[in-house]
Design a protein around this motif. Sequence first.
Motif, short mmCIF file in Angstrom:
data_model
loop_
_atom_site.label_atom_id
_atom_site.label_comp_id
_atom_site.label_asym_id
_atom_site.label_seq_id
_atom_site.Cartn_x
_atom_site.Cartn_y
_atom_site.Cartn_z
N HIS A 3 0.66 -1.12 0.02
CA HIS A 3 -0.09 0.05 -0.08
C HIS A 3 0.82 1.41 -0.12
O HIS A 3 0.50 2.37 -0.85
CB HIS A 3 -0.89 -0.05 1.36
CG HIS A 3 -1.87 1.43 1.42
ND1 HIS A 3 -2.79 1.56 0.50
CD2 HIS A 3 -1.66 2.40 2.34
CE1 HIS A 3 -3.35 2.76 0.89
NE2 HIS A 3 -2.54 3.09 1.83
N ASP A 5 3.96 1.64 -0.95
CA ASP A 5 4.70 1.67 -2.55
C ASP A 5 3.63 2.15 -3.40
O ASP A 5 4.14 3.18 -4.24
CB ASP A 5 5.07 0.28 -2.75
CG ASP A 5 6.53 -0.22 -2.25
OD1 ASP A 5 7.07 0.61 -1.47
OD2 ASP A 5 6.93 -1.34 -2.09
N LYS A 6 2.30 1.72 -3.28
CA LYS A 6 1.55 2.27 -4.26
C LYS A 6 1.31 3.68 -4.16
O LYS A 6 1.16 4.70 -4.93
CB LYS A 6 0.14 1.51 -4.32
CG LYS A 6 -0.88 1.92 -5.46
CD LYS A 6 -2.11 1.26 -5.21
CE LYS A 6 -3.01 1.61 -6.08
NZ LYS A 6 -3.46 2.97 -6.17
N GLN A 7 1.09 4.11 -2.78
CA GLN A 7 0.89 5.49 -2.49
C GLN A 7 1.90 6.30 -2.94
O GLN A 7 1.81 7.61 -3.58
CB GLN A 7 0.75 5.75 -1.16
CG GLN A 7 -0.78 5.19 -0.43
CD GLN A 7 -1.90 6.13 -0.91
OE1 GLN A 7 -1.64 7.12 -0.97
NE2 GLN A 7 -2.99 5.38 -1.35
N ALA A 48 4.19 5.75 -5.28
CA ALA A 48 4.11 5.80 -6.82
C ALA A 48 3.21 7.04 -7.44
O ALA A 48 3.25 7.52 -8.23
CB ALA A 48 3.99 4.44 -7.18
N ASP A 49 1.95 6.78 -6.70
CA ASP A 49 0.69 7.79 -7.14
C ASP A 49 1.15 9.25 -6.99
O ASP A 49 1.22 10.04 -7.84
CB ASP A 49 -0.44 7.40 -6.15
CG ASP A 49 -1.33 6.28 -6.94
OD1 ASP A 49 -0.78 5.80 -7.92
OD2 ASP A 49 -2.02 5.52 -5.99
N TYR A 50 1.86 9.43 -5.93
CA TYR A 50 2.42 10.65 -5.42
C TYR A 50 3.33 11.25 -6.21
O TYR A 50 3.57 12.24 -6.76
CB TYR A 50 2.72 10.92 -4.08
CG TYR A 50 1.54 11.07 -3.00
CD1 TYR A 50 0.75 11.87 -3.17
CD2 TYR A 50 1.41 10.09 -2.22
CE1 TYR A 50 -0.48 12.00 -2.28
CE2 TYR A 50 0.22 10.24 -1.34
CZ TYR A 50 -0.64 11.06 -1.23
OH TYR A 50 -1.59 10.99 -0.31
N GLU A 51 4.48 10.21 -6.71
CA GLU A 51 5.61 10.43 -7.68
C GLU A 51 4.72 11.23 -9.08
O GLU A 51 5.09 12.08 -9.66
CB GLU A 51 6.44 9.45 -8.03
CG GLU A 51 7.40 9.18 -6.71
CD GLU A 51 8.30 8.10 -6.97
OE1 GLU A 51 8.65 7.92 -8.27
OE2 GLU A 51 8.64 7.44 -6.06
N THR A 52 3.64 10.31 -9.48
CA THR A 52 3.00 10.45 -10.77
C THR A 52 2.29 12.03 -10.54
O THR A 52 2.34 12.79 -11.49
CB THR A 52 1.73 9.55 -11.07
OG1 THR A 52 2.63 8.10 -11.18
CG2 THR A 52 1.20 9.92 -12.40
N ILE A 53 1.60 12.37 -9.39
CA ILE A 53 1.09 13.62 -9.21
C ILE A 53 1.98 14.57 -9.31
O ILE A 53 1.82 15.69 -9.73
CB ILE A 53 0.13 13.52 -7.88
CG1 ILE A 53 -1.04 12.46 -8.16
CG2 ILE A 53 -0.29 14.85 -7.57
CD1 ILE A 53 -1.87 12.22 -6.99
N THR A 70 4.99 14.77 -10.59
CA THR A 70 5.48 14.92 -11.96
C THR A 70 4.25 15.61 -12.76
O THR A 70 4.91 16.67 -13.46
CB THR A 70 5.68 13.66 -12.80
OG1 THR A 70 6.60 12.97 -12.04
CG2 THR A 70 6.30 13.86 -14.26
N TYR A 71 3.09 15.53 -12.67
CA TYR A 71 1.98 16.13 -13.27
C TYR A 71 2.05 17.46 -12.85
O TYR A 71 2.18 18.36 -13.73
CB TYR A 71 0.84 15.42 -13.12
CG TYR A 71 -0.37 16.38 -13.66
CD1 TYR A 71 -0.83 16.24 -15.13
CD2 TYR A 71 -1.18 16.88 -12.86
CE1 TYR A 71 -1.84 17.08 -15.67
CE2 TYR A 71 -2.21 17.79 -13.34
CZ TYR A 71 -2.23 17.85 -14.47
OH TYR A 71 -3.50 18.47 -15.08
#
Length: 76
Positions: A9, A11-13, A15-20, A22-23
């Motif tokens: 969980h 790790d997923k969070q 990764a999601d925050y890294e994507t956000i 970057t955006y």
Amino acid sequence: MRLRVILAHLDKQMADYETIATYLRLQCNAVQAAITQAEAEREPRAARPPQQVPRRMKLRPGWLLLSLERTPMPSS
């Protein structure tokens, strides 16, 4: 087993925050570029070097008449 679920969980969070993140960085860069362009367009045009205005000829009364008198007339 429960710790592995928590780790997955987290790790997923991340990764999601890294994507956000970057955006959001891309969006910030786009907004900064738009601001720079808008400010450049808004700067006064006086910053450009002034164009040299051609001087006008001062015409004296009768100038055209004098010019015509000096021009030979075509013979008919």
